[in-house]
Design a protein around this motif. Sequence first.
Motif, PDB file in Angstrom:
ATOM      1  N   GLU A   5      25.420  30.188  44.639  1.00  0.00           N
ATOM      2  CA  GLU A   5      26.793  29.666  44.607  1.00  0.00           C
ATOM      3  C   GLU A   5      27.194  29.041  45.939  1.00  0.00           C
ATOM      4  OE1 GLU A   5      29.677  32.536  43.349  1.00  0.00           O
ATOM      5  OE2 GLU A   5      31.373  31.265  43.876  1.00  0.00           O
ATOM      6  N   ASP A  29      31.140  26.577  42.283  1.00  0.00           N
ATOM      7  CA  ASP A  29      32.484  27.142  42.273  1.00  0.00           C
ATOM      8  C   ASP A  29      33.466  26.038  42.681  1.00  0.00           C
ATOM      9  OD1 ASP A  29      34.940  28.375  43.084  1.00  0.00           O
ATOM     10  OD2 ASP A  29      33.894  30.304  43.056  1.00  0.00           O
ATOM     11  N   ASN A  50      36.044  27.035  45.240  1.00  0.00           N
ATOM     12  CA  ASN A  50      35.467  27.057  46.594  1.00  0.00           C
ATOM     13  C   ASN A  50      35.394  25.650  47.175  1.00  0.00           C
ATOM     14  OD1 ASN A  50      35.153  29.777  46.319  1.00  0.00           O
ATOM     15  ND2 ASN A  50      32.909  29.775  46.268  1.00  0.00           N
ATOM     16  N   HIS A  57      32.314  28.234  38.396  1.00  0.00           N
ATOM     17  CA  HIS A  57      33.363  29.229  38.634  1.00  0.00           C
ATOM     18  C   HIS A  57      34.697  28.529  38.850  1.00  0.00           C
ATOM     19  CE1 HIS A  57      31.141  33.091  40.208  1.00  0.00           C
ATOM     20  NE2 HIS A  57      31.048  32.940  38.904  1.00  0.00           N
ATOM     21  N   HIS A  66      41.180  34.800  44.843  1.00  0.00           N
ATOM     22  CA  HIS A  66      40.977  35.281  43.448  1.00  0.00           C
ATOM     23  C   HIS A  66      42.129  36.157  42.979  1.00  0.00           C
ATOM     24  CE1 HIS A  66      36.279  34.842  43.667  1.00  0.00           C
ATOM     25  NE2 HIS A  66      36.922  33.795  44.137  1.00  0.00           N
ATOM     26  N   GLU A  77      37.304  33.647  37.413  1.00  0.00           N
ATOM     27  CA  GLU A  77      37.245  34.871  38.226  1.00  0.00           C
ATOM     28  C   GLU A  77      38.674  35.280  38.597  1.00  0.00           C
ATOM     29  OE1 GLU A  77      33.789  34.713  41.304  1.00  0.00           O
ATOM     30  OE2 GLU A  77      34.852  32.815  41.457  1.00  0.00           O
TER      31      GLU A  77
HETATM   32 FE   FE2 Z   1      32.850  32.129  42.702  1.00  0.00          FE
END
Ligand code: FE2
Length: 284
Positions: free
Chosen positions: A142, A175, A178, A206, A226, A253
């Motif tokens: 990730e 992600d 991210n 994600h 998150h 998530e």
């Molecule tokens: Fe993640």
Amino acid sequence: MKQSLLPCRAGAGFKPEHFASIIQAPQPIGFFEVHAENYMGAGGPPHAQLAKLREDYALSIHGVGLSIGSMQDLDADHLKRLKTLCDRYEPQSFSEHLAWSSHDSVFLNDLLPLPYTGETLTRICDHIDQVQAVLGRQMLLENPATYLLFTESTIEETEFLRAIARRTGCGLLLDVNNVFVAATNHNMDPADYLARFPVESVREIHLSGHSETTDDRGAALLIDSHDTPVKDPVWTLYERLIARIDPVASLVEWDNDVPEWPVLRRDAERAGAILEAAARSRAA
Ligand SMILES: [Fe+2]
């Protein structure tokens, strides 16, 4: 080597407090994801719940403690525990982070970044080769949410990930939150990053929420917390991404300030609707 084969549907991070709600009725969820380190004991309620979930849903096991980016050898005992867990549940996917979190005997409760150089590339590839050999399965790596950049870095993150996937045969976990967090923190365009990302290796996406604050100089600083619904700019990036790549399993998530199950499920359903709309327009 077993390949990562999550269904191309929306999934949700599993939280024990949601178990009773989830098992009441079939959920519009293609898979659940759990953090490996929460299931390293041999039995008890965590495993009873996970075994029940596994009967009805695909499973992704997501590690947060392997410290793939560490300067040192991987923790053989930790890797053994991961193998025991994967052998027990036969998940459709196992993933970890491009980060480090331990040094010597010190375990830090965080995923820390590393410089992208030829040396770190070789070390991470060696670590991934070892993980995949021990687990007997392809792992996903990730992209991190980062808060600083290293002047020592000589390779762009997207190229670094592309090289890792090519050398080791691992897949990537993209992600999108991210990406948005890191791009904002480094004053870069997240769409540019996604345009360069090696999407051909992505096996899971994600999505999550982040919190907004400011740094010492008053500039926007995003934290990968998150703890909220997925934010609108992240939905926009995701929707545009899904419109141009092959459909891919997409997980929401939510790890802090966890809401009631229907609130998390709503975000997962929104991801599922975007996946389905993209599939329909591709078919048309
Ligand atoms: Fe993640």
